[in-house]
Write an enzyme that holds these catalytic residues in place. Structure first.
Site, short mmCIF file in Angstrom:
data_model
loop_
_atom_site.label_atom_id
_atom_site.label_comp_id
_atom_site.label_asym_id
_atom_site.label_seq_id
_atom_site.Cartn_x
_atom_site.Cartn_y
_atom_site.Cartn_z
N ARG A 38 -29.42 0.83 8.89
CA ARG A 38 -28.76 2.49 8.47
C ARG A 38 -29.69 3.29 8.36
O ARG A 38 -29.39 4.83 8.56
CB ARG A 38 -28.38 1.54 6.94
N SER A 63 -37.02 -9.33 3.40
CA SER A 63 -37.35 -8.55 3.11
C SER A 63 -36.66 -8.43 1.30
O SER A 63 -36.46 -7.22 1.09
CB SER A 63 -36.72 -7.60 3.63
N LYS A 123 -29.45 -16.15 12.86
CA LYS A 123 -30.18 -16.34 11.19
C LYS A 123 -29.55 -18.29 10.85
O LYS A 123 -29.13 -18.42 10.17
CB LYS A 123 -30.29 -15.73 9.93
N TYR A 141 -37.42 -1.41 1.44
CA TYR A 141 -37.74 -0.57 1.75
C TYR A 141 -38.59 -0.16 2.18
O TYR A 141 -38.98 0.19 0.80
CB TYR A 141 -36.81 0.68 2.18
N ASP A 183 -29.29 -24.42 10.09
CA ASP A 183 -28.73 -25.41 9.74
C ASP A 183 -29.04 -27.11 10.98
O ASP A 183 -29.67 -26.76 11.13
CB ASP A 183 -26.80 -25.58 9.84
O1 6AU Z 1 -31.88 -1.27 8.51
P1 6AU Z 1 -30.66 -1.98 7.32
O2 6AU Z 1 -31.29 -2.33 5.64
O3 6AU Z 1 -29.64 -1.36 7.74
O4 6AU Z 1 -31.03 -3.83 7.98
C1 6AU Z 1 -31.67 -4.40 8.04
C2 6AU Z 1 -31.02 -5.13 9.59
C3 6AU Z 1 -30.33 -6.34 8.89
C4 6AU Z 1 -30.21 -7.64 8.36
O5 6AU Z 1 -29.47 -8.45 8.58
C5 6AU Z 1 -31.44 -7.97 8.73
O6 6AU Z 1 -32.46 -6.36 9.42
N1 6AU Z 1 -32.74 -8.45 8.12
C6 6AU Z 1 -33.39 -9.73 8.09
C7 6AU Z 1 -33.53 -10.15 9.84
C8 6AU Z 1 -33.39 -9.48 10.95
O7 6AU Z 1 -33.86 -11.35 9.98
C9 6AU Z 1 -34.05 -10.30 7.33
C10 6AU Z 1 -34.01 -9.75 6.95
O8 6AU Z 1 -35.24 -10.09 5.54
N2 6AU Z 1 -34.14 -8.09 5.97
C11 6AU Z 1 -33.28 -7.76 6.56
O9 6AU Z 1 -33.01 -6.90 6.65
O10 6AU Z 1 -29.27 -6.71 10.28
#
Ligand code: 6AU
Length: 258
Positions: A229, A150, A94, A210, A97
């Site tokens: 997760r 998200s 991500k 989610y 900068d």
């Molecule tokens: O399924 P999770 O919640 O355990 O993990 C979600 C993964 C994490 C976050 O850093 C990433 O997705 N993520 C991102 C990304 C991929 O850029 C953006 C976002 O808005 N929400 C999010 O969860 O590794």
């Protein structure tokens, strides 16, 4: 520009970057649109996940800066497993900068992301300079722009998302798609990766929200579902990965073009 087909080999032909072409091909060959978010904190666990879940994914996403014993052998081993199981590597750094700084973060430091990551992502917030400098640093990686998030209460507005799309279109030799929670572009060469996917939870109590695989893929038009997760903390991660992969890909095939 309306997307007429979700046919993966058609989309592979339309790809404007080697990495997006590869992703479409892998999705087709392995019949999966699952990206594993392997958010573990040591190399052994990371490599174990890559090895055991590798057969069911098209992309493996890392956060290398949370790995306490990271070194170049972690990357070498990960690259070997990616080659063996035919998936691509996405470092979820991500970048956010000024161009000068991100180009050093991309190529240098301990992680030397540009040497092994097929896919990277960036916030478009700083403006087009961030894309230009990442591209100048290494155009072999494909970049996803974060057009939506998200998390609960995030500050991204529809206008920001629209400006993200414009920035992607103006740099489509490097930007291969988006991190988003809905379909931002109808151009079939752009990939949409959607995080925040779980079959069991509605949230994590820390801002993450989610949706289910079928919701994100069939209704919101995601190409690739990102699951962390939901798989890594499951009692049987391999069995969970198979379920997410199955739900995700059947959703992809059933989805109406949006
Ligand atoms: O399924 P999770 O919640 O355990 O993990 C979600 C993964 C994490 C976050 O850093 C990433 O997705 N993520 C991102 C990304 C991929 O850029 C953006 C976002 O808005 N929400 C999010 O969860 O590794």
């Amino acid at each position: 520009h309306c997307m007429k087909t979700r046919d993966l080999m058609e989309r592979a032909k339309l790809a404007k970057h080697e990495v997006s072409r590869k992703i479409f091909e892998v999705m087709y060959q392995k019949q999966t649109n699952l990206c594993l978010s392997a958010d573990v904190t040591n190399s052994k666990e990371l490599l174990h996940l890559a090895e055991s879940i590798g057969p069911y994914i098209c992309v493996l996403k890392t956060h290398v800066d949370i790995i306490e014993d990271f070194d170049q052998s972690t990357c070498r081993n990960l690259l070997n497993i990616a080659h063996k199981h035919n998936f691509v590597l996405f470092e979820d750094r991500k970048f956010a900068d000024i161009g000068h700084t991100v180009s050093k973060q991309f190529t240098g430091g301990m992680f030397r992301i540009s040497e092994w990551a097929d896919v990277i992502n960036a916030h478009p917030l700083p403006g087009p300079g961030i894309i230009k400098e990442l591209k100048n640093a290494n155009k072999r990686s494909g970049c996803l722009l974060i057009g939506e998030m998200s998390t609960n209460g995030n500050l991204i507005t529809p206008a920001y998302t629209k400006a993200t799309l414009k920035m992607a279109e103006e740099n489509d030799d490097f930007v291969i798609g988006f991190i988003s929670t809905s379909r931002i572009s109808h151009d079939p060469h752009f990939l949409h990766f959607t995080p925040g996917v779980s079959l069991d939870c509605k949230g994590d109590g820390k801002g993450q929200q989610y949706l289910t695989p079928s919701e994100v893929v069939s209704k919101r038009g995601a190409d690739i579902l990102i699951v962390g997760r939901g798989i890594t903390l499951a009692h049987d991660p391999v069995a969970a990965a198979k379920v997410y992969a199955q739900e995700g890909f059947s959703g992809y095939l059933a989805a109406v073009d949006v």
